[in-house]
Design an enzyme around this catalytic site. Structure first.
Site, PDB file in Angstrom:
ATOM      1  N   ASP A  68       1.062  -1.175   0.040  1.00 29.67           N
ATOM      2  CA  ASP A  68       0.049   0.125   0.291  1.00 29.67           C
ATOM      3  C   ASP A  68       0.715   1.398  -0.086  1.00 29.67           C
ATOM      4  O   ASP A  68       2.564   1.549  -0.015  1.00 29.67           O
ATOM      5  CB  ASP A  68      -0.977   0.261   1.232  1.00 29.67           C
ATOM      6  CG  ASP A  68      -0.335  -0.529   2.910  1.00 29.67           C
ATOM      7  OD1 ASP A  68       0.728  -0.767   2.322  1.00 29.67           O
ATOM      8  OD2 ASP A  68      -1.159  -1.088   3.143  1.00 29.67           O
ATOM      9  N   ASN A 137      -7.696  -2.853  13.546  1.00 27.27           N
ATOM     10  CA  ASN A 137      -9.277  -2.633  13.825  1.00 27.27           C
ATOM     11  C   ASN A 137      -9.629  -4.976  12.988  1.00 27.27           C
ATOM     12  O   ASN A 137      -9.977  -4.750  12.479  1.00 27.27           O
ATOM     13  CB  ASN A 137      -9.840  -2.133  13.248  1.00 27.27           C
ATOM     14  CG  ASN A 137      -9.235  -1.141  11.882  1.00 27.27           C
ATOM     15  OD1 ASN A 137      -8.413  -1.808  11.863  1.00 27.27           O
ATOM     16  ND2 ASN A 137      -9.597  -0.409  11.021  1.00 27.27           N
ATOM     17  N   HIS A 139      -7.948  -4.943   9.978  1.00 23.55           N
ATOM     18  CA  HIS A 139      -7.061  -4.943   8.367  1.00 23.55           C
ATOM     19  C   HIS A 139      -5.920  -5.369   8.218  1.00 23.55           C
ATOM     20  O   HIS A 139      -5.124  -5.594   9.101  1.00 23.55           O
ATOM     21  CB  HIS A 139      -7.580  -2.986   8.227  1.00 23.55           C
ATOM     22  CG  HIS A 139      -6.065  -2.798   9.091  1.00 23.55           C
ATOM     23  ND1 HIS A 139      -6.164  -0.741   8.931  1.00 23.55           N
ATOM     24  CD2 HIS A 139      -4.946  -2.746   8.644  1.00 23.55           C
ATOM     25  CE1 HIS A 139      -4.765  -0.360   9.263  1.00 23.55           C
ATOM     26  NE2 HIS A 139      -4.505  -1.796   9.053  1.00 23.55           N
ATOM     27  N   GLU A 144      -9.634  -2.508   5.215  1.00 23.41           N
ATOM     28  CA  GLU A 144     -10.734  -1.533   6.455  1.00 23.41           C
ATOM     29  C   GLU A 144     -11.194  -2.750   6.636  1.00 23.41           C
ATOM     30  O   GLU A 144     -12.295  -2.434   5.726  1.00 23.41           O
ATOM     31  CB  GLU A 144     -10.839  -0.138   6.262  1.00 23.41           C
ATOM     32  CG  GLU A 144      -9.560   0.750   6.254  1.00 23.41           C
ATOM     33  CD  GLU A 144      -8.662   1.239   7.201  1.00 23.41           C
ATOM     34  OE1 GLU A 144      -9.251   0.158   8.323  1.00 23.41           O
ATOM     35  OE2 GLU A 144      -8.518   1.880   7.922  1.00 23.41           O
TER      36      GLU A 144
HETATM   37  C1  F6R Z   1       1.248  -1.531   6.509  1.00 20.87           C
HETATM   38  C2  F6R Z   1      -0.068  -1.781   5.806  1.00 20.87           C
HETATM   39  C3  F6R Z   1      -1.040  -1.983   7.393  1.00 20.87           C
HETATM   40  C4  F6R Z   1       0.077  -2.510   8.661  1.00 20.87           C
HETATM   41  C5  F6R Z   1      -0.420  -2.435   9.994  1.00 20.87           C
HETATM   42  C6  F6R Z   1      -0.094  -2.339  11.352  1.00 20.87           C
HETATM   43  O1  F6R Z   1       1.663  -2.040   4.644  1.00 20.87           O
HETATM   44  O2  F6R Z   1      -0.416  -2.391   4.790  1.00 20.87           O
HETATM   45  O3  F6R Z   1      -1.814  -2.696   7.199  1.00 20.87           O
HETATM   46  O4  F6R Z   1       0.482  -4.139   8.728  1.00 20.87           O
HETATM   47  O5  F6R Z   1      -1.544  -1.082  10.143  1.00 20.87           O
HETATM   48  O6  F6R Z   1       0.256  -1.414  11.356  1.00 20.87           O
HETATM   49  P1  F6R Z   1       1.541  -1.206  12.984  1.00 20.87           P
HETATM   50  O7  F6R Z   1       2.838  -2.310  12.031  1.00 20.87           O
HETATM   51  O8  F6R Z   1       2.515   0.601  12.929  1.00 20.87           O
HETATM   52  O9  F6R Z   1       1.577  -1.502  13.938  1.00 20.87           O
END
Ligand code: F6R
Length: 246
Positions: A68, A137, A139, A144
């Site tokens: 992403d 959450n 995702h 989401e």
């Molecule tokens: C990042 C991504 C997100 C993160 C998720 C957890 O490329 O795709 O799904 O993996 O938001 O983020 P952290 O590791 O910062 O808790």
């Protein structure tokens, strides 16, 4: 099916994740990696850099596709995911940067750019290993909670909880982009192996729902139960709501 690997803490999780990625590169030097950003994989990337510097790893034939990118950030913006990948991994190993792909946050014709990204991932044969973090959450990527599972790369409106969670990396919450481009759930599911890393108590509910909850788009990670080869490496805190199940 989800194989759960218990780690004591963040460092242990990071080393275990790096070991699995490292094994993938050793087994298939020209492998395709699906990569993630965020706080979770930083320790694993540091470990990979260390092993590369010791001469144990060779990234020269590896290609990568990131999950992403924020909409509206250029690749040299310090909070962009391209910048994150360059500074945390790519700049420190011998990967050919022309074979590292991150969705273009600045694409004007974004629908065409998303379709082209999907076509490129498909043409590469999909990742041999897709690394994922998990949102508080549930995702994955920036898919989401929703009433359906997404398919290909698409534009996403970030939820307030994600904007708030990610604001820790920006000077103020107002600077956090409200939209992002994300690989879709179907694309993620096409990877041959999925490696989810999770640490900390904030992830405990999402980790529980991912592994033991109903398979529902209200917890996008729950679909990973249907993948034939999902591995979760999680620390004690992230597994704290799984009780005896894990
Ligand atoms: C990042 C991504 C997100 C993160 C998720 C957890 O490329 O795709 O799904 O993996 O938001 O983020 P952290 O590791 O910062 O808790």
């Amino acid at each position: 099916m989800i194989t759960i690997v218990r780690a004591h803490d963040y460092n242990d999780m990071s080393r275990k994740v790096a070991n699995i990625i490292s094994a993938q590169i050793i087994l298939k030097p020209n492998c395709v990696l699906g990569l993630a950003t965020g706080s979770t994989p930083i320790g694993a990337y540091q470990q990979l850099v260390e092993w590369y510097k010791k001469g144990d790893l060779d990234f020269s034939q590896v290609s990568s596709y990131n999950l992403d990118e924020y909409r509206g950030l250029t690749g040299d913006h310090p909070q962009s995911y391209r910048y994150f990948m360059d500074t945390n991994l790519f700049d420190h190993v011998n990967i050919d940067k022309s074979k590292t792909f991150v969705p273009d946050g600045m694409a004007e014709d974004y629908e065409a750019a998303c379709a082209a990204y999907d076509a490129a991932v498909a043409a590469a044969g999909y990742p041999d290993l897709q690394l994922l973090g998990i949102g508080n959450n549930g995702h994955i990527g920036f898919n989401e909670p929703d009433d359906h599972f997404s398919r290909g790369t698409h534009l996403v409106d970030l939820t307030e909880s994600t904007i708030e969670a990610n604001s820790r990396l920006f000077d103020s919450i107002d600077e956090v982009p409200r939209q992002a481009f994300s690989m879709g759930v179907q694309t993620i599911m096409n990877a041959k192996m999925i490696l989810v890393a999770a640490n900390g108590e904030k992830k405990a509910q999402a980790v529980h729902d991912m592994c033991f909850g109903p398979i529902t788009p209200s917890c996008p990670a729950s679909i990973l139960q249907l993948h034939t080869n999902t591995v979760l490496v999680a620390d004690e805190e992230a597994l704290s709501k799984c009780g005896e199940l894990a």
